[in-house]
Design a protein around this motif. Structure first.
Motif, PDB file in Angstrom:
ATOM      1  N   LYS A   1      -1.360  -5.603   7.420  1.00  9.97           N
ATOM      2  CA  LYS A   1      -0.802  -4.381   7.941  1.00  9.97           C
ATOM      3  C   LYS A   1      -0.636  -3.421   6.314  1.00  9.97           C
ATOM      4  N   THR A   2      -1.036  -2.206   6.349  1.00  6.20           N
ATOM      5  CA  THR A   2      -0.867  -1.394   5.271  1.00  6.20           C
ATOM      6  C   THR A   2       0.294  -0.265   6.235  1.00  6.20           C
ATOM      7  N   GLU A   3       0.615   0.781   5.263  1.00  4.77           N
ATOM      8  CA  GLU A   3       1.537   1.878   5.805  1.00  4.77           C
ATOM      9  C   GLU A   3       0.883   2.484   6.733  1.00  4.77           C
ATOM     10  N   ASN A   4      -0.735   2.527   6.948  1.00  5.60           N
ATOM     11  CA  ASN A   4      -1.336   3.405   7.762  1.00  5.60           C
ATOM     12  C   ASN A   4      -2.099   2.476   8.879  1.00  5.60           C
TER      13      ASN A   4
ATOM     14  N   TYR B   1      -8.551  -6.471   2.078  1.00  4.87           N
ATOM     15  CA  TYR B   1      -8.477  -5.367   1.082  1.00  4.87           C
ATOM     16  C   TYR B   1      -8.344  -4.124   2.217  1.00  4.87           C
ATOM     17  N   SER B   2      -7.846  -3.108   1.948  1.00  5.78           N
ATOM     18  CA  SER B   2      -7.830  -1.769   2.385  1.00  5.78           C
ATOM     19  C   SER B   2      -8.425  -0.765   1.552  1.00  5.78           C
ATOM     20  N   ILE B   3      -9.529  -0.036   2.490  1.00  3.04           N
ATOM     21  CA  ILE B   3     -10.664   0.849   1.826  1.00  3.04           C
ATOM     22  C   ILE B   3      -9.926   1.895   0.956  1.00  3.04           C
ATOM     23  N   ASP B   4      -8.655   2.378   1.733  1.00  4.71           N
ATOM     24  CA  ASP B   4      -8.172   3.444   0.958  1.00  4.71           C
ATOM     25  C   ASP B   4      -7.065   3.046  -0.053  1.00  4.71           C
ATOM     26  N   GLY B   5      -7.258   1.623  -0.622  1.00  2.48           N
ATOM     27  CA  GLY B   5      -6.571   1.290  -1.792  1.00  2.48           C
ATOM     28  C   GLY B   5      -4.932   0.980  -1.503  1.00  2.48           C
ATOM     29  N   LYS B   6      -4.601   0.990  -0.237  1.00  5.13           N
ATOM     30  CA  LYS B   6      -3.208   0.522   0.106  1.00  5.13           C
ATOM     31  C   LYS B   6      -3.059  -0.791   0.086  1.00  5.13           C
ATOM     32  N   ALA B   7      -1.997  -1.185  -0.537  1.00  8.76           N
ATOM     33  CA  ALA B   7      -1.588  -2.825  -0.362  1.00  8.76           C
ATOM     34  C   ALA B   7      -1.503  -3.462   0.863  1.00  8.76           C
ATOM     35  N   VAL B   8      -1.748  -4.552   1.113  1.00  9.17           N
ATOM     36  CA  VAL B   8      -2.323  -5.192   2.408  1.00  9.17           C
ATOM     37  C   VAL B   8      -1.181  -6.356   2.562  1.00  9.17           C
ATOM     38  N   GLN B   9      -0.077  -6.171   3.494  1.00 11.82           N
ATOM     39  CA  GLN B   9       0.874  -7.367   3.896  1.00 11.82           C
ATOM     40  C   GLN B   9       0.218  -8.149   4.838  1.00 11.82           C
ATOM     41  N   ILE B  10       0.272  -9.596   4.479  1.00 15.67           N
ATOM     42  CA  ILE B  10      -0.231 -10.496   5.469  1.00 15.67           C
ATOM     43  C   ILE B  10       0.957 -11.033   6.107  1.00 15.67           C
ATOM     44  N   ASP B  11       0.946 -11.246   7.584  1.00 16.37           N
ATOM     45  CA  ASP B  11       1.964 -12.120   8.012  1.00 16.37           C
ATOM     46  C   ASP B  11       1.436 -12.854   9.206  1.00 16.37           C
ATOM     47  N   ILE B  12       2.029 -14.241   9.444  1.00 13.87           N
ATOM     48  CA  ILE B  12       1.801 -14.948  10.288  1.00 13.87           C
ATOM     49  C   ILE B  12       2.792 -14.791  11.574  1.00 13.87           C
TER      50      ILE B  12
ATOM     51  N   LYS C   1     -21.585   2.255  18.868  1.00 16.45           N
ATOM     52  CA  LYS C   1     -20.318   1.910  19.429  1.00 16.45           C
ATOM     53  C   LYS C   1     -19.729   0.790  19.596  1.00 16.45           C
ATOM     54  N   GLU C   2     -20.770  -0.412  19.830  1.00 21.45           N
ATOM     55  CA  GLU C   2     -20.289  -1.672  20.027  1.00 21.45           C
ATOM     56  C   GLU C   2     -19.872  -2.238  18.570  1.00 21.45           C
ATOM     57  N   ILE C   3     -20.649  -1.644  17.804  1.00 21.09           N
ATOM     58  CA  ILE C   3     -20.227  -2.339  16.220  1.00 21.09           C
ATOM     59  C   ILE C   3     -19.412  -1.404  15.500  1.00 21.09           C
ATOM     60  N   GLU C   4     -18.821  -0.362  15.991  1.00 23.26           N
ATOM     61  CA  GLU C   4     -18.088   0.698  15.243  1.00 23.26           C
ATOM     62  C   GLU C   4     -16.630  -0.062  14.964  1.00 23.26           C
ATOM     63  N   ASP C   5     -16.144  -0.003  13.702  1.00 23.85           N
ATOM     64  CA  ASP C   5     -14.830  -0.401  13.420  1.00 23.85           C
ATOM     65  C   ASP C   5     -14.154   0.687  12.594  1.00 23.85           C
ATOM     66  N   ASN C   6     -12.830   1.132  13.156  1.00 24.83           N
ATOM     67  CA  ASN C   6     -12.073   2.087  12.818  1.00 24.83           C
ATOM     68  C   ASN C   6     -10.808   1.990  12.033  1.00 24.83           C
ATOM     69  N   HIS C   7     -10.985   0.685  11.407  1.00 22.55           N
ATOM     70  CA  HIS C   7      -9.712   0.140  10.670  1.00 22.55           C
ATOM     71  C   HIS C   7     -10.263   0.328   9.085  1.00 22.55           C
ATOM     72  N   PHE C   8      -9.104   0.738   8.463  1.00 16.80           N
ATOM     73  CA  PHE C   8      -9.245   0.720   6.965  1.00 16.80           C
ATOM     74  C   PHE C   8      -9.183  -0.734   6.234  1.00 16.80           C
ATOM     75  N   ILE C   9      -8.399  -1.472   7.052  1.00 16.19           N
ATOM     76  CA  ILE C   9      -8.537  -2.890   6.372  1.00 16.19           C
ATOM     77  C   ILE C   9      -9.679  -3.751   6.798  1.00 16.19           C
TER      78      ILE C   9
ATOM     79  N   ILE D   1     -13.932   5.747   9.686  1.00 11.82           N
ATOM     80  CA  ILE D   1     -12.628   6.217   9.562  1.00 11.82           C
ATOM     81  C   ILE D   1     -12.326   7.529   9.073  1.00 11.82           C
ATOM     82  N   LYS D   2     -11.098   7.798   8.870  1.00 14.67           N
ATOM     83  CA  LYS D   2     -10.814   9.396   8.274  1.00 14.67           C
ATOM     84  C   LYS D   2     -11.780   9.332   7.044  1.00 14.67           C
ATOM     85  N   GLU D   3     -12.151  10.662   7.206  1.00 18.66           N
ATOM     86  CA  GLU D   3     -13.229  11.184   5.948  1.00 18.66           C
ATOM     87  C   GLU D   3     -14.164  10.290   5.399  1.00 18.66           C
TER      88      GLU D   3
END
Length: 826
Positions: A205-208, A142-153, A111-119, A17-19
């Motif tokens: 979902k987070t803002e990012n 949780y989100s690695i960048d500390g952002k709040a995670v919203q959960i929806d169905i 590449k097969e195991i690569e994960d680009n999500h912060f969540i 992920i970024k940085e």
């Protein structure tokens, strides 16, 4: 398995992920020649630095038949990559003689195991309850960048659905190295109304960032009870269950499935070794420099100590990771063996080990006092001559003192069975509990005191020999600025035939001395009370009955709706069973529709001049009804009481009044039993299912519970308002019940408000009542609407008390795995 190593890689993950881009590897490895293993990691063919944590894997040790029960062969490795483009990853295991590659990943495999999500997330289970068309999903995110995670169905058209979602503490993930402590409240339990055969998705979902996944069913539960059991069914458990059923019957099997077993029946030793710090951590601790580095004096009275006990006792002091200590040994032995052994084997430690051969045996208190006289440290602790410490014990004490200079600290402990060479019977303690300490010496070891306090209160008193430490603890606690609990098993109490730990009847005089220690404590602090030893075999446990002084007026507040027979049972017991007579009854009538209840009200008021009926005409709101009723009470002490209760013990009100009259107490709860005399309530702990739960629930009336908690008075963060006595002044101070909690959470919320104002909540184990629970309005999980309403109120509770849910209940040891049930480690 490799040529030189037995190993398995359980999981490899590449997060990009970024940085940040890093690998995580979970697995285990054991050298065929049993040598110590080190690891090497290469990224793009270059050796790189990495972090590694050793993990105790009892399952693997048993499977590959390794007898070294303390060996940590599991590992978690994290590799932070400095290069943006990673095309090769290798993990290599090494001993002095051998070397073997455990993992090689190519660019395509990465590449097969690569994960680009912060969540980050996991869905542990999904249940569909057909009876009420309700689906429930359990998991964490949780989100690695500390952002709040919203959960929806989402429904099949990806529309957001209406759900209830409550957070849960997932400290189990900290132990598995998946999250950090500040992420512990990352669990979730969400519910939604479903239609059979439809497709649903869960979205994080987070803002990012956003991740969406189809919600896969893990089981179908046909009742809310079965859904609690079905997730634990597998072939091995079924075999165990059938054996248990044959031996103990259906009722006990269902209880065991629901509430598990106390830790004494479990593989505690595996858990202990998993918590134990490894050599790498000990080395880090040895090189740590604290801003405050007090000297710890550890005092030992030796008496004809066996050589193996003496060596283990001293070795676990001299090998401590924190080095500013002194060991003060006062030897009252009948020979000079201990003296010769200490000088022969430990003279290199100089004045860090102080030794005095006593001219006679002064008894346990007198000998220990000679060690007290030798101490020059800032903090003092007493150590039995046949016990042992964990090697990070002093480090943990000093670490706790960096934040605040506590006058008193104590740790968790367990027992070491000298015959089996196994650790068992852990005493996982709550934070300081005044009422529990007055019920038995739950603190015992290791008890650490600021020397200024010791100088003020004095040393051991030989009048209390056998319980001299109990008396000493009371005197120190009475003067302390604060008492701090370190929730780590750092002390091991050795059991052998002569020890009190293994044979309580060997020293019955100890228990009378304990009674006198409590009485002396009450005399010093000005409390009028009677202390009784609890009957055999409850050695070392005590029942305090506090004075009710002038027997003040108690107002008994009972909300009621219809159900004359239920209310009559309650009222009759208050007049015919209860022996405390200075009370009034205030019945709050709420929307009854049956004429017989109104006729009964008239009958009661004509027969008794201490009953009044007041009418609340609004819709049912438990909090509002009780706040309304409270205004009509005349007493300074109010018993909040459900109409479906019945007094069992004639002295129940005396017990509760005696407790509530103490100035430090804000609320008192009772022991409530179902009709079949199993426990409905014996204390409430915050955190279960992201809310709270009754501990000791479902056990038999006379069962002990963990460490006898069900049978002795102690403190909890909450008790149920089905039978709760409060000071009216405190109730008003915290502004009564919070009326946003219409049906659920209101009593727990009230208790937490009382605790926040520094009052104690007491569970009185000797005030016995029957509680014919929820007869008048039905169970909360009996319908979809009631479950929905309950979950919504829990959501409100979680918002209001998020800090308590994150930090954990102070009266419940943080080592218990709150996901598994009360008093469970695994």
């Amino acid at each position: 398995m490799g040529q030189y190593f037995k190993y398995k890689i359980n999981k490899v993950k590449y997060k990009n992920i970024k940085e940040q881009n890093f690998f995580e590897v979970y697995g285990w490895c054991y050298a065929q020649n049993a040598e110590l293993i080190s690891y090497e990691v290469k990224v793009n063919n270059k050796e790189v630095l990495f972090e590694i944590d050793s993990i105790y894997r009892s399952d693997v040790l048993k499977a590959i038949k390794i007898n070294d029960k303390e060996k940590s062969i599991g590992f978690y490795i994290r590799v932070d990559c400095l290069e943006d483009n990673v095309n090769k990853f290798e993990l290599i295991a090494k001993t002095e003689e051998q070397k073997e590659t455990l993992i090689v990943l190519s660019s395509d495999e990465i590449k097969e195991i690569e994960d680009n999500h912060f969540i980050e997330f996991n869905i542990d289970a999904v249940t569909y309850e057909k009876e009420i068309s309700m689906a429930t999903a359990f998991g964490w995110t949780y989100s690695i960048d500390g952002k709040a995670v919203q959960i929806d169905i989402l429904d099949k058209n990806k529309n957001v659905m209406d759900i209830t979602c409550r957070k849960e503490n997932r400290s189990d993930l900290i132990h598995k190295h998946l999250i950090q402590e500040d992420q512990s409240n990352c669990g979730f339990l969400l519910s939604f109304k479903y239609q059979e055969g439809e497709t649903y998705y869960i979205q994080f979902k987070t803002e990012n960032d956003v991740v969406t996944q189809k919600l896969e069913q893990t089981n179908v539960a046909y009742s809310s009870t079965l859904s609690k059991y079905i997730r634990h069914i597998n072939k091995k458990n079924l075999q165990k269950g059938l054996a248990y059923l044959k031996k103990n019957g259906v009722k006990k099997l269902m209880y065991r499935l629901r509430y598990g077993t106390y830790v004494g029946e479990s593989d505690y030793e595996s858990w202990l070794f998993a918590q134990r710090v490894n050599e790498k951590t000990l080395n880090i601790q040895r090189n740590t420099r604290f801003s405050y580095s007090p000297k710890i004096s550890i005092l030992v009275a030796t008496f004809n100590t066996k050589v193996e006990y003496l060596k283990e006792m001293i070795d676990t002091v001299v090998n401590q990771s924190y080095s500013n200590w002194e060991l003060c040994i006062a030897d009252g032995s009948t020979n000079d063996f201990v003296e010769k052994y200490v000088y022969e084997h430990y003279s290199s430690y100089g004045d860090k080990i102080k030794f005095q051969k006593l001219d006679q045996n002064y008894g346990i208190s007198g000998n220990t006092n000679k060690a007290f006289e030798m101490a020059s440290g800032d903090y003092i602790t007493v150590y039995d001559h046949d016990d042992t410490l964990e090697l990070d014990c002093f480090y943990e004490i000093v670490k706790a003192l960096q934040e605040y200079r506590y006058d008193v600290l104590y740790t968790d402990e367990d027992k070491f069975d000298d015959s089996t060479k196994m650790y068992n019977d852990p005493n996982l303690k709550p934070d300081f509990s005044e009422d529990l300490l007055r019920s038995h010496n739950y603190i015992t070891h290791l008890f650490i005191v600021n020397k200024k306090i010791v100088d003020e209160v004095g040393y051991y008193n030989s009048e209390f020999d056998g319980s001299q430490d109990y008396d000493y603890i009371f005197r120190c606690v009475e003067k302390a600025n604060a008492v701090y609990h370190i929730p780590r098993v750092l002390y091991h109490w050795r059991m052998h035939p002569e020890s009190t730990a293994q044979n309580p009847e060997s020293k019955l005089y100890c228990y009378d001395a304990g009674k006198r220690a409590i009485e002396a404590h009450y005399k010093r602090v000005g409390v009028e009370a009677r202390v009784e030893l609890m009957p055999k075999p409850l050695y070392g446990f005590y029942h305090t009955t506090y004075s009710t002084k002038d027997n003040p007026l108690v107002s008994i507040l009972i909300p009621n709706y219809n159900h004359k027979a239920i209310l009559k049972t309650c009222i009759d017991s208050l007049y015919n069973v209860n022996t405390y007579k200075n009370f009034e009854i205030v019945i709050v009538e709420n929307n009854s529709t049956e004429q017989e209840i109104f006729d009964y009200y008239k009958e009661l008021q004509s027969e008794h001049d201490n009953i009044q009926v007041v009418t609340y005409k609004g819709e049912f709101n438990y909090s509002r009804i009780n706040n309304f009723g409270m205004k009509h009470t005349k007493g300074d002490y109010v018993l909040l009481l459900n109409n479906d209760t019945e007094v069992i013990s004639p002295t129940a009100l005396y017990e509760m009044v005696g407790c509530i009259l103490r100035p430090e107490v804000g609320a008192v709860g009772a022991k409530l039993l179902y009709e079949d005399d199993t426990v409905q309530h014996a204390g409430v702990v915050i955190g279960f299912s992201g809310y709270a739960g009754h501990v000791n629930h479902g056990i038999n009336k006379d069962d002990y519970g963990y460490m006898l908690r069900a049978r002795v008075s102690c403190n909890y963060s909450a008790v149920t308002a089905a039978c709760m006595m409060v000071k009216k002044s405190v109730f008003n101070q915290v502004e009564g019940f919070d009326e946003q909690f219409v049906v659920a959470c209101n009593d727990v919320d009230l208790c937490l408000k009382i605790c926040k104002e520094k009052y104690l909540v007491v569970y009185n184990a000797f005030a016995l009542w029957h509680h014919y629970e929820s007869k008048s309005r039905g169970y909360d999980d009996a319908s979809q609407e009631k479950m929905w309403r309950f979950n919504k109120e829990v959501e409100k509770f979680q918002i209001k008390w998020s800090d308590v849910l994150v930090h954990g209940d102070p009266y419940y040891n943080k080592n218990w795995n709150i996901k598994l049930g009360a008093f469970r480690l695994f």
